[in-house]
Motif scaffolding. Structure first.
Motif, PDB file in Angstrom:
ATOM      1  N   VAL A 211      35.632   2.924  24.046  1.00 32.05           N
ATOM      2  CA  VAL A 211      34.345   2.650  24.685  1.00 32.05           C
ATOM      3  C   VAL A 211      34.552   2.253  26.145  1.00 32.05           C
ATOM      4  O   VAL A 211      33.849   2.733  27.040  1.00 32.05           O
ATOM      5  N   TRP A 212      35.555   1.422  26.402  1.00 38.48           N
ATOM      6  CA  TRP A 212      35.788   1.009  27.788  1.00 38.48           C
ATOM      7  C   TRP A 212      36.308   2.149  28.642  1.00 38.48           C
ATOM      8  O   TRP A 212      35.990   2.258  29.822  1.00 38.48           O
ATOM      9  N   GLN A 213      37.102   3.027  28.018  1.00 40.89           N
ATOM     10  CA  GLN A 213      37.551   4.215  28.762  1.00 40.89           C
ATOM     11  C   GLN A 213      36.356   5.083  29.133  1.00 40.89           C
ATOM     12  O   GLN A 213      36.239   5.553  30.258  1.00 40.89           O
ATOM     13  N   LEU A 214      35.463   5.260  28.167  1.00 42.56           N
ATOM     14  CA  LEU A 214      34.271   6.070  28.416  1.00 42.56           C
ATOM     15  C   LEU A 214      33.403   5.431  29.495  1.00 42.56           C
ATOM     16  O   LEU A 214      32.922   6.104  30.407  1.00 42.56           O
ATOM     17  N   ARG A 215      33.212   4.121  29.390  1.00 44.81           N
ATOM     18  CA  ARG A 215      32.402   3.427  30.401  1.00 44.81           C
ATOM     19  C   ARG A 215      33.029   3.550  31.785  1.00 44.81           C
ATOM     20  O   ARG A 215      32.351   3.829  32.775  1.00 44.81           O
ATOM     21  N   GLY A 216      34.352   3.367  31.843  1.00 46.71           N
ATOM     22  CA  GLY A 216      35.040   3.373  33.129  1.00 46.71           C
ATOM     23  C   GLY A 216      35.067   4.736  33.785  1.00 46.71           C
ATOM     24  O   GLY A 216      35.190   4.842  35.008  1.00 46.71           O
ATOM     25  N   ALA A 217      34.934   5.790  32.977  1.00 46.37           N
ATOM     26  CA  ALA A 217      35.112   7.149  33.500  1.00 46.37           C
ATOM     27  C   ALA A 217      33.802   7.817  33.919  1.00 46.37           C
ATOM     28  O   ALA A 217      33.801   8.992  34.297  1.00 46.37           O
ATOM     29  N   ILE A 218      32.696   7.090  33.886  1.00 51.78           N
ATOM     30  CA  ILE A 218      31.405   7.745  34.170  1.00 51.78           C
ATOM     31  C   ILE A 218      31.413   8.441  35.536  1.00 51.78           C
ATOM     32  O   ILE A 218      31.162   9.650  35.626  1.00 51.78           O
ATOM     33  N   VAL A 219      31.759   7.688  36.588  1.00 49.74           N
ATOM     34  CA  VAL A 219      31.648   8.260  37.942  1.00 49.74           C
ATOM     35  C   VAL A 219      32.587   9.462  38.109  1.00 49.74           C
ATOM     36  O   VAL A 219      32.175  10.530  38.584  1.00 49.74           O
TER      37      VAL A 219
ATOM     38  N   LEU B 150      36.606  12.284  24.180  1.00 50.71           N
ATOM     39  CA  LEU B 150      36.523  11.119  23.284  1.00 50.71           C
ATOM     40  C   LEU B 150      35.091  11.007  22.773  1.00 50.71           C
ATOM     41  O   LEU B 150      34.151  11.381  23.474  1.00 50.71           O
ATOM     42  N   ALA B 151      34.938  10.461  21.567  1.00 51.00           N
ATOM     43  CA  ALA B 151      33.588  10.296  21.027  1.00 51.00           C
ATOM     44  C   ALA B 151      33.148   8.845  21.142  1.00 51.00           C
ATOM     45  O   ALA B 151      33.915   7.924  20.876  1.00 51.00           O
ATOM     46  N   PHE B 152      31.903   8.672  21.562  1.00 55.33           N
ATOM     47  CA  PHE B 152      31.288   7.352  21.582  1.00 55.33           C
ATOM     48  C   PHE B 152      31.036   6.958  20.120  1.00 55.33           C
ATOM     49  O   PHE B 152      30.720   7.812  19.302  1.00 55.33           O
ATOM     50  N   PRO B 153      31.178   5.685  19.759  1.00 52.58           N
ATOM     51  CA  PRO B 153      31.003   5.295  18.354  1.00 52.58           C
ATOM     52  C   PRO B 153      29.601   5.634  17.835  1.00 52.58           C
ATOM     53  O   PRO B 153      28.654   5.704  18.607  1.00 52.58           O
ATOM     54  N   LYS B 154      29.521   5.796  16.540  1.00 54.09           N
ATOM     55  CA  LYS B 154      28.213   6.085  15.916  1.00 54.09           C
ATOM     56  C   LYS B 154      27.369   4.823  15.972  1.00 54.09           C
ATOM     57  O   LYS B 154      27.674   3.820  15.337  1.00 54.09           O
TER      58      LYS B 154
ATOM     59  N   ASP C  80      23.023   9.403  28.082  1.00 54.73           N
ATOM     60  CA  ASP C  80      23.320  10.581  28.898  1.00 54.73           C
ATOM     61  C   ASP C  80      24.394  10.299  29.965  1.00 54.73           C
ATOM     62  O   ASP C  80      25.038  11.231  30.449  1.00 54.73           O
ATOM     63  N   SER C  81      24.584   9.038  30.341  1.00 58.94           N
ATOM     64  CA  SER C  81      25.681   8.711  31.273  1.00 58.94           C
ATOM     65  C   SER C  81      27.020   8.883  30.563  1.00 58.94           C
ATOM     66  O   SER C  81      27.954   9.494  31.078  1.00 58.94           O
ATOM     67  N   ILE C  82      27.093   8.300  29.378  1.00 58.55           N
ATOM     68  CA  ILE C  82      28.342   8.290  28.637  1.00 58.55           C
ATOM     69  C   ILE C  82      28.709   9.702  28.166  1.00 58.55           C
ATOM     70  O   ILE C  82      29.885  10.011  27.935  1.00 58.55           O
ATOM     71  N   ALA C  83      27.693  10.581  28.063  1.00 58.79           N
ATOM     72  CA  ALA C  83      27.952  11.955  27.632  1.00 58.79           C
ATOM     73  C   ALA C  83      28.892  12.675  28.604  1.00 58.79           C
ATOM     74  O   ALA C  83      29.714  13.496  28.200  1.00 58.79           O
TER      75      ALA C  83
END
Lengths: 432, 432
Positions: free
Chosen positions: B292-300, B244-248, B233-236
């Motif tokens: 994945v790193w872009q998604l992780r970095g963009a949470i906040v 961007l889509a998180f990998p399956k 739910d964070s990465i959503a």
């Protein structure tokens, strides 16, 4: 009761001082009481670890009260979940190492004297052989309990791996040589032992041909666990003292390098790279390894058996190691002073031990002072510092004060005045 | 000239403050002058980096003078021989990273915001993703120039690799949030880039099943470059914001691990070990890695687009990570508060971002305060700290003061009084 002469002696100069009493507290509460008493009696207090220091930091030059922490020496707790070993300040490096021998963990700093106490190591921010990879004492202490001059107790640092919650009190006390507070117990960082180690000895014609290789190794991305240098004449003292022979290898100057890690294939690859750096490379077997490290470790104590020495521990930026060693050798030659050079090449930490040999006391003091004046001026010129790991104490105080900036010294004095306004703790050490 | 509203805004709460002036010095000399002026006028000064802080440390709550260092932004010198990059305080993390991109070196800390200034990073002792292997900002600064409240300038630290020459002034200023001095330029430790990296994503049913694996990894002797955790739910939030889509991959909770080093064979062996820790393991390709790193970095920043949030950065001992996350989730549920949990598992640094969503202002403040009271009590109980990497500022001041020891707080106040007796610099931040 008479005070054992050992505690009154400046180990380096042999000078004997005077103290009004000595205490051996066994608990933090007793430390608190002693500080209160000393304060009430308007006396001054010098805290002693294991009396292995090389800068005269625990020398009683003014009838102070001594407090040796050698009986505050319990290993309190091994917490493998947070990889923390909690010990009292009087525990020695050898005791820590023995305690951890049967565990999968080790405490990384490896200072020269294994008889030193961990409290003394913290008070001087001791360095040692493995700093190039694992950092110095500062980097391996998570938290400490400190008793201040007003006898209040504080916790500095913690077992948390990150912390941005207020000022960093811990690092003020590390390296403060007993002048700001008394460190009573410490939470040490321990870490999984690497599964494999490799040791290699590289021989060179001289320090001049050796020195560039240090920079080459450090720039290669390889991080050795140790990167020691010494000359044949340094190790000769240990050979005589221990009755051990240095392995047969061509050269007058040597690099002794340890690699460690969990992948033996990678280590062998790194070893192969290192062998390309000298025509004279010797990968050490288990047996020679032990001998070589014993010989390396015994340099200072072996010299002590033959002559009085002045053990220096200057540090310079790593690109100045080569010219600095050569300059310091040249200066010694010009003064007709014997000196040996060795140290931790990977950190820029040069040990220059100046030897008295047959000089009269007067000649020795005269030549030594002239030499030290030149040496510390040179170190300051290349951006170095007077002490890498032994501390300033009283022996380096003059040079420390000469070359530190006015504002920096003022900031340090302000720190002292805030934590110890009446100069109760180890007065006159580091600076006046 | 009106002050740009940006500098007056508390980025977290949205609150707007008041300042009497703003300055943009371009040199250290100008910083000195501004401090002199502010002192002469009996005003107070708040130093601002790139205004990316998350604790309100630069919020003007009392008509202070502002000084933004964004124009003190030169990259001064790359010294590959000592592996040091000298920069002015206003240079951003992104600029440092870009500057080093074409060199064989990198600056290791990788805090969330690449728009943050290095001066701000030093002032908060910023942490980031790679701290588990490379340490926090503190561990990667060799030296700094600092202007004190009396407008004197000091050099703290140096490019020497070891130092036991007097008190450690450097670490006092790192993490002091602009309250003890103004950091104007810094000598950063840079190091050779590792030749190879591997990234792997491990999926778990829940944080409960994920958490024990963190301890297992850290105990194995393997030192990952990053060891991040987050829930689906964070990465959503990032998926929606970035398109961007998180990998399956199966799972609700994930470990994102980077390995780096110079031996690809060893890395692959470590990767194989990591795949045994979950049935759902996905080694990332170059393309998915970036996503994945872009998604992780963009949470906040992605959450910020949808709702007001309270971004927390507590830290607990690493063996308390699992129970802490579960306890904090439970407390949020009990208050009917939405929250997401992610962070740097290897350091015990948990980000709990509490989301306002549809709550009225009154409900939000009420529930949030109740939650924070419980949360910080819990953190203190398990031996944690209120801030791992953002700093205390004003937003965490109450909790910091509640749980720090009386003697420790007194020691910090004494430090403040020594370096800034008239409380000229950023008054009222960290503590009252």
């Amino acid at each position: 009761m008479a005070i054992d002469k050992k505690y009154l002696t400046n180990r380096v100069t042999g000078e004997i001082g005077q103290a009004s009493a000595i205490h051996f507290p066994k608990t933090r509460q007793e430390v608190v009481k002693i500080i209160q008493e000393v304060r009430d009696n308007q006396q001054k207090l010098i805290t002693i670890g294991a009396h292995t220091g090389l800068s005269g930091a625990t020398f009683p030059d003014d009838n102070q009260v001594l407090m040796s922490l050698e009986k505050l020496n319990k290993i309190v707790k091994l917490d493998i979940e947070t990889q923390t070993l909690t010990v009292e300040a009087g525990v020695t490096i050898a005791e820590i190492s023995n305690f951890l021998a049967d565990t999968p963990y080790f405490y990384a700093p490896d200072p020269g004297s294994k008889a030193a106490s961990i409290g003394g190591n913290a008070a001087t921010n001791a360095g040692g052989m493995r700093a190039v990879k694992y950092g110095v004492t500062r980097d391996n202490i998570r938290g400490m309990r400190v008793v201040l001059a007003d006898s209040s107790e504080i916790q500095v640092g913690s077992i948390n791996r990150k912390d941005s919650s207020g000022y960093d009190l811990k690092d003020i006390f590390i390296g403060s040589e007993g002048t700001l507070g008394v460190i009573t117990d410490l939470d040490l960082k321990i870490q999984p032992k690497p599964q494999f180690t490799r040791d290699i000895l590289l021989g060179f014609e001289s320090l001049t041909s050796l020195a560039p290789k240090v920079f080459e190794i450090l720039s290669s991305g390889l991080v050795p666990a140790t990167l020691e240098f010494f000359e044949r004449d340094s190790i000769a003292f240990s050979e005589r003292a221990l009755g051990l022979a240095f392995p047969k290898i061509v050269g007058q100057a040597f690099l002794l390098i340890t690699l460690d890690g969990n992948d033996s294939v990678q280590l062998d690859k790194e070893l192969t790279y290192l062998t390309t750096l000298s025509e004279h490379a010797l990968v050490l077997t288990k047996e020679t390894r032990e001998n070589v490290w014993q010989l390396r470790g015994a340099i200072v104590s072996s010299v002590e058996l033959e002559t009085i020495q002045e053990p220096l521990d200057v540090v310079v930026p790593i690109n100045s190691v080569a010219p600095t060693i050569l300059a310091l050798k040249k200066m010694a030659k010009a003064e007709a002073l014997s000196a040996i050079f060795f140290g931790h090449a990977g950190d820029g930490n040069i040990h220059a031990n100046i030897l008295k040999n047959q000089l009269t006391d007067e000649e020795w003091i005269g030549k030594l002072n002239k030499y030290l004046d030149q040496l510390y001026a040179y170190i300051a010129k290349v951006g170095g510092k007077p002490s890498a790991e032994h501390g300033i104490g009283i022996l380096k105080k003059k040079y420390f004060q000469n070359y530190i900036g006015k504002n920096e010294l003022s900031a340090m004095k302000r720190l002292k005045s805030v934590f110890d306004p009446t100069s109760l703790l180890n007065p006159g050490k580091i600076f006046d």
